[in-house]
Design a protein around this motif. Structure first.
Motif, PDB file in Angstrom:
ATOM      1  N   TYR B  11      35.708 106.459  85.714  1.00  0.00           N
ATOM      2  CA  TYR B  11      37.121 106.086  85.838  1.00  0.00           C
ATOM      3  C   TYR B  11      37.923 107.351  85.990  1.00  0.00           C
ATOM      4  O   TYR B  11      37.603 108.392  85.416  1.00  0.00           O
ATOM      5  N   THR B  46      28.890  97.901  81.285  1.00  0.00           N
ATOM      6  CA  THR B  46      29.211  98.348  82.634  1.00  0.00           C
ATOM      7  C   THR B  46      28.014  98.159  83.560  1.00  0.00           C
ATOM      8  O   THR B  46      28.153  97.661  84.681  1.00  0.00           O
ATOM      9  N   ASN B  49      27.674  94.570  84.283  1.00  0.00           N
ATOM     10  CA  ASN B  49      28.699  94.120  85.231  1.00  0.00           C
ATOM     11  C   ASN B  49      28.363  94.539  86.649  1.00  0.00           C
ATOM     12  O   ASN B  49      28.607  93.796  87.591  1.00  0.00           O
ATOM     13  N   GLY B  52      25.681  92.410  87.855  1.00  0.00           N
ATOM     14  CA  GLY B  52      26.235  91.079  88.107  1.00  0.00           C
ATOM     15  C   GLY B  52      27.317  91.067  89.166  1.00  0.00           C
ATOM     16  O   GLY B  52      27.920  90.025  89.397  1.00  0.00           O
ATOM     17  N   MET B  53      27.591  92.201  89.771  1.00  0.00           N
ATOM     18  CA  MET B  53      28.594  92.336  90.843  1.00  0.00           C
ATOM     19  C   MET B  53      30.014  92.051  90.371  1.00  0.00           C
ATOM     20  O   MET B  53      30.918  91.829  91.156  1.00  0.00           O
ATOM     21  N   LEU B  54      30.205  92.032  89.044  1.00  0.00           N
ATOM     22  CA  LEU B  54      31.570  91.849  88.550  1.00  0.00           C
ATOM     23  C   LEU B  54      32.339  93.140  88.698  1.00  0.00           C
ATOM     24  O   LEU B  54      33.545  93.186  88.605  1.00  0.00           O
ATOM     25  N   ASP B  55      31.608  94.222  88.894  1.00  0.00           N
ATOM     26  CA  ASP B  55      32.239  95.530  89.012  1.00  0.00           C
ATOM     27  C   ASP B  55      31.497  96.297  90.095  1.00  0.00           C
ATOM     28  O   ASP B  55      30.342  95.991  90.390  1.00  0.00           O
ATOM     29  N   ASP B  56      32.190  97.265  90.689  1.00  0.00           N
ATOM     30  CA  ASP B  56      31.532  98.059  91.716  1.00  0.00           C
ATOM     31  C   ASP B  56      31.093  99.384  91.118  1.00  0.00           C
ATOM     32  O   ASP B  56      31.794  99.952  90.293  1.00  0.00           O
ATOM     33  N   GLU B  74      33.264  91.303 100.072  1.00  0.00           N
ATOM     34  CA  GLU B  74      33.523  90.533  98.864  1.00  0.00           C
ATOM     35  C   GLU B  74      32.999  89.102  98.988  1.00  0.00           C
ATOM     36  O   GLU B  74      32.398  88.551  98.074  1.00  0.00           O
TER      37      GLU B  74
END
Lengths: 805, 222
Positions: B11, B46, B49, B52-56, B74
């Motif tokens: 981040y 993380t 996620n 699970g593709m909830l996050d890149d 997407e």
């Protein structure tokens, strides 16, 4: 899927009752306002469009120039003989003249029913061929071809004849001339620039004139702008070509002394209502300026409601963010999420639409009675309008919903599901701030405008006109022998009135001071050929005293000097300057081309002898019994009531055959501002609504911001901050925003309102006071709204706030 | 089934990048039951996620069933997810506005499964998890254990190949936790690949492979 979306949408609406109410109700109110404004605008734009030939109908307007080559003053009427002359030069056109008895409301009687009728017109029989005024009964081709025939509206017919069949009945004009009813008119549409109750055949006008005591020679006058005159051009004749031939027409037909100083022009029928503000209009016309102003107000109100919509949805976004993430986790992709949010805002906007329609149904009758007359709910029955309305609501829903939809659906689920703080919230709250500023800018613009309009009106209602207007009543003399024989009967009437202790002055005049004046040609005496047209009021000995006017030089008219009648003049100060004199008393002045000499005997202080739309111009006061049309009686308190009774008794004694109609002078003066008054009312109403809706939004945002900062507030309280400190923290931001809105709103309003004020010869100065007042009011209202939430949040127990996390 | 190559996640705070994951390279085959362990802030969630593709991921390559996820748009990713994955959260994360029945129905709606079939699938699932009596209640009317049961049911309703669970028993008491873990075990035996992030050694004992993370680094893989 759709069912699922709808279910969620409705449950969300219900769960966030406050937000939903603000959104839906604010939008509903603004939609209703917009429809009302749309109706009004539609009405204004539709004036005179109902005539089948409206595109080919023109009004002849006549311009008069003081000198050749000077700017012309245009009048909405033309002299009597113009129509016939036009037909002889342009044989292919049709002409219609209307004529209203000059400065009197005729007495119409049928058996015991006698009324003064101010909407009685004489008209050429071509009226039904040119205009599309319909007849319920009777034949439009022949109804007015015979002399002494008349058509009247249904309402008027019932007023005189009750339930009897009006056709063939005889009504009497001024108790002397009988007219036979040959037709019943359909209701004149509200959106007509001319309204009448009677149309009488324009024939044998000599007899009519001599009956009402107007010189018949005037029928041949090429000067007197007597008749609203309309022409219907055939399709193959263009208005431009006719217009180009009009100067030649004037040279050919008008007597030589008017040529060069007179011009004629065609005015399109459809332009009359919104663009025509000439002399001698039949009715007070509208103004396209207000069409723009109200349209803008409507759009601005809609804008404010939409801003609420966007702001609250964005503010709420974080609570919905989790759902977005979850729907992704359940397999929904972005497009589906966008659809869901758009559907949701469409549900809101259509709910608002339903409420708006209900509101309209409830409000329209009330509004119609008080503010905006002639609005027809018929527009709601118009398919195009309804489709447009539904479509507009749909688009508003989409637009307002699209921002949150795209922002929310763009969240990555991993982020929103894991974190409780807002991500990227700073940017979104910047948008929110901008929108709040815009909202309040709009509210303040509307507020200052409403205040300005209001104070301008107030100013006009209360401005010193330079003469006394209180406790004065006026009566029309037309048709009475008081007028025909002022010397004896008039004097006797005056003396009878003065017997009452509280009647202090009685004066005869030609017109109502403060409303109208005559225009009379003068010259500078023997050997002078220069014709000077001057505004004039024909008065009587007590005029100055009745109206509390003082002579600043010379002397007032005196009964002891017979020469005063007809050849002595009192000028106002502006007239003295206009004529180029330093010392006016004793200077020669006489009616244009008169045989006898004449002179100025005094100078009177300037007063507003016309409405405050116009500046005071030159004025001549002349004694001339032949011109008296009114009598004014000044009374003194506290005996006004009994004095009025006395006046009524005296009238009954002197004029037993005619009912008395009198008006209070101050009422008549303020009636001149009725249009502005209704504008004022409407502005106040819509401004109120705009501010109300803006505050609803602010209330919602304040609640949201307090909710969002619950934790911060809790911590601050634990650290020892006082309730006041926290209230200040929460309200401070909004105060700054409203202050910025003021800074933007002020110059805009200043510009627009200055433009509006230009219409008034006497106007208020746009002082900083109005701006400060409106700004402070906006600030105060915003503060009150916000602090309700702030105080609630600040007083909450900090333990509650910190328990979670 | 899953190939992670040099996955990193950071981040941006101010001008500095704060790394949560660093150069993770990992292969997972079908039918595995994996626990991701490590202290708080190690990057477990993380990683889950990202899988699970909830996050890149910020860097690196990720292929799922041979598809290069890091290159997909997407919509493709969403459909890949919806066909093959189920996700369970520590804090249940049910949609508050929907009833138990509707929560279970939602994934099927997004999969565009026909009405009658959908209904029978939801009913079967309600039956299987013994929550038929709760079907018309809203999440806030349920206890935590019940909510997590619904969460699991929702993740499983569409028969995913891969089940991702982020501290599935974290908010539950031990008996409830055991129930869930037993269920996982059974599912894995039936062929579902499971990756769970957990603190608890008890839970990790159910799995056959344990991946330990520390400060974003892959520490061990056993």
């Amino acid at each position: 899927m759709l069912k699922n979306y709808l279910k969620v949408a409705l449950r969300n609406l219900i769960r966030h009752k406050g937000y939903s109410f603000i959104n839906v109700f604010g939008l509903a109110v603004s939609l209703a306002s917009c429809v009302i404004i749309a109706m009004w605008v539609q009405k204004e734009l539709s004036f005179d469009r109902f005539h089948e030939h409206q595109q080919n109908i023109y009004r002849i307007i006549k311009g008069i120039r003081a000198q050749e080559g000077a700017e012309a003053d245009y009048f909405a009427r033309a002299p009597f003989p113009v129509a016939e002359a036009l037909r002889s030069q342009f044989p292919e056109i049709l002409t219609v003249r209307f004529f209203q008895l000059w400065n009197q409301t005729p007495l119409i009687s049928y058996e015991e029913n006698r009324f003064y009728e101010d909407r009685f017109f004489f008209v050429d029989s071509t009226v039904f061929a040119v205009f599309s005024f319909g007849l319920q009964e009777g034949d439009p081709a022949t109804a007015l071809t015979r002399p002494y025939s008349v058509v009247l509206t249904q309402a008027t017919a019932s007023k005189y004849f009750g339930n009897e069949d009006p056709i063939g009945k005889t009504i009497t004009l001024e108790e002397k001339l009988d007219y036979t009813v040959t037709g019943v008119l359909e209701e004149i549409p509200a959106n007509s620039h001319i309204h009448f109750d009677f149309l009488a055949a324009m024939a044998d006008m000599e007899t009519v004139f001599s009956t009402v005591g107007t010189p018949t020679a005037w029928l041949q006058s090429w000067y007197w702008t007597a008749c609203p005159t309309y022409v219907l051009l055939p399709d193959n004749v263009s208005a431009i070509s006719v217009n180009n031939q009009l100067p030649g027409f004037v040279d050919r037909f008008f007597p030589e002394r008017f040529r060069g100083k007179t011009c004629l022009s065609l005015q399109a029928l459809a332009d009359i209502h919104l663009y025509s503000h000439l002399g001698a209009e039949i009715e007070k016309n509208g103004d396209v300026f207000y069409v723009y102003v109200f349209s803008a107000a409507g759009l601005l109100i809609l804008f404010i409601a939409c801003v609420n919509f966007v702001n609250l949805s964005v503010a709420k976004a974080m609570s919905r963010a989790k759902e977005v993430g979850l729907r992704w986790v359940c397999g929904g992709h972005r497009g589906q999420l966008i659809n869901q949010f758009l559907l949701e805002s469409s549900v809101m906007s259509s709910t608002a639409m339903v409420i708006a329609v209900v509101l309209l149904e409830l409000c329209l009758p009330v509004l119609n009675r008080h503010l905006l007359t002639g609005l027809s709910p018929a527009i709601l029955g118009n398919w195009y309008f309804c489709l447009g309305f539904v479509f507009a609501v749909f688009v508003i829903g989409l637009m307002a919903g699209s921002y949150p939809a795209f922002v929310l659906s763009g969240f990555r689920p991993g982020t929103v599901l894991r974190r409780t703080t807002t991500c990227g919230s700073r940017q979104r709250s910047r948008l929110r701030r901008v929108l709040i500023v815009l909202q309040f800018t709009v509210s303040i613009v509307l507020g200052v405008s409403a205040l300005t309009i209001h104070s301008q009106l107030d100013f006009m209602q209360n401005k010193e006109l330079g003469f006394t207007t209180e406790h004065i009543i006026g009566m029309l003399l037309a048709g009475t022998d008081l007028r025909q024989d002022v010397g004896h009967r008039g004097d006797a009437f005056r003396n009878r009135l003065l017997q009452h202790a509280d009647v202090s002055h009685v004066t005869f005049t030609s017109v109502t001071p403060g409303v109208k004046r005559n225009v009379v040609p003068f010259d500078r005496g023997q050997g002078s050929n220069e014709r000077i047209d001057l505004p004039t009021i024909f008065v009587d000995y007590d005029f100055l005293e009745t109206f509390g006017l003082d002579v600043t030089e010379g002397r007032p008219f005196s009964k002891d000097r017979p020469a005063d009648s007809g050849s002595s003049f009192i000028l106002n100060e502006i007239a003295v300057r206009t004529l180029g004199w330093d010392e006016a008393v004793g200077k020669p002045l006489r009616f244009y081309g008169a045989d006898s000499a004449g002179q100025v005997i005094g100078v009177v202080e300037d007063f507003n002898y016309e409405s405050l739309h116009k500046p005071v111009g030159p004025l001549v006061l002349a004694l001339n019994a032949g011109w008296y049309d009114q009598v004014f009686v000044r009374m003194q308190p506290p005996g006004v009531r009994s004095a009025v009774q006395h006046v009524m008794a005296a009238w009954a004694e002197f004029v037993p055959s005619r009912p008395l109609e009198f008006t209070y002078l101050d009422d008549e003066l303020s009636a001149q501002y009725r249009f502005e008054e209704s504008v004022d009312d409407v502005m106040v109403l819509f401004t109120g609504l705009a501010i109300f809706i803006a505050c609803l939004g602010l209330l919602g945002l304040a609640a949201f911001s307090a909710e969002q900062r619950t934790k911060e507030i809790g911590i601050r309280k634990v650290l020892g901050s006082s309730v006041t400190g926290i209230v200040r923290l929460l309200t401070g931001e909004f105060v700054v925003l409203v202050a910025i809105a003021n800074v933007i709103a002020w110059p805009v309003t200043y510009y627009v309102m200055n433009l509006w004020l230009q219409d008034f010869a006497y106007r208020i100065e746009l002082g900083i006071g109005t701006f400060v007042l409106a700004g402070l009011a906006a600030m105060l209202i915003a503060l009150l709204t916000v602090s309700y939430q702030a105080i609630r949040a600040a007083r909450a127990n900090p333990v509650e706030a910190l328990k979670y996390e | 089934m899953i190939e992670l190559r040099n996955i990193a996640k950071y981040y941006r705070t101010g001008s500095v990048n704060t790394y949560v994951l660093r150069r993770i390279t990992l292969d997972i085959r079908e039918g595995e039951f994996i626990s991701i362990m490590g202290p708080s802030g190690a990057g477990k969630s993380t990683l889950l996620n990202i899988v699970g593709m909830l996050d890149d991921a910020s860097e690196g390559e990720y292929s799922f069933l041979g598809e290069p996820v890091h290159q997909l748009n997407e919509k493709k990713r969403a459909s890949l997810y919806k066909e093959h994955m189920g996700f369970i959260f520590q804090s249940y994360h049910l949609i508050d506005e929907l009833t138990v029945y509707e929560n279970l129905e939602t994934p099927l709606l997004y999969k565009k499964i026909k009405g009658s079939q959908r209904k029978s699938m939801v009913c079967d699932t309600l039956d299987r998890f013994q929550i038929v009596g709760k079907k018309d209640l809203f999440p806030n009317q349920l206890s935590g254990g019940q909510q997590q049961l619904v969460g699991v049911a929702r993740a499983l309703i569409a028969n995913p190949k891969l089940l991702l669970a982020d501290e599935p028993t974290g908010n539950l008491h031990s008996a409830q936790g055991k129930e869930i873990m037993d269920l996982f075990k059974k599912l894995n035996e039936e062929g579902t690949t499971i990756i769970q992030a957990t603190h608890s050694e008890t839970n990790s004992a159910y799995s056959r492979r344990i991946i330990r993370l520390h400060d974003g680094w892959l520490e061990s893989d056993e």
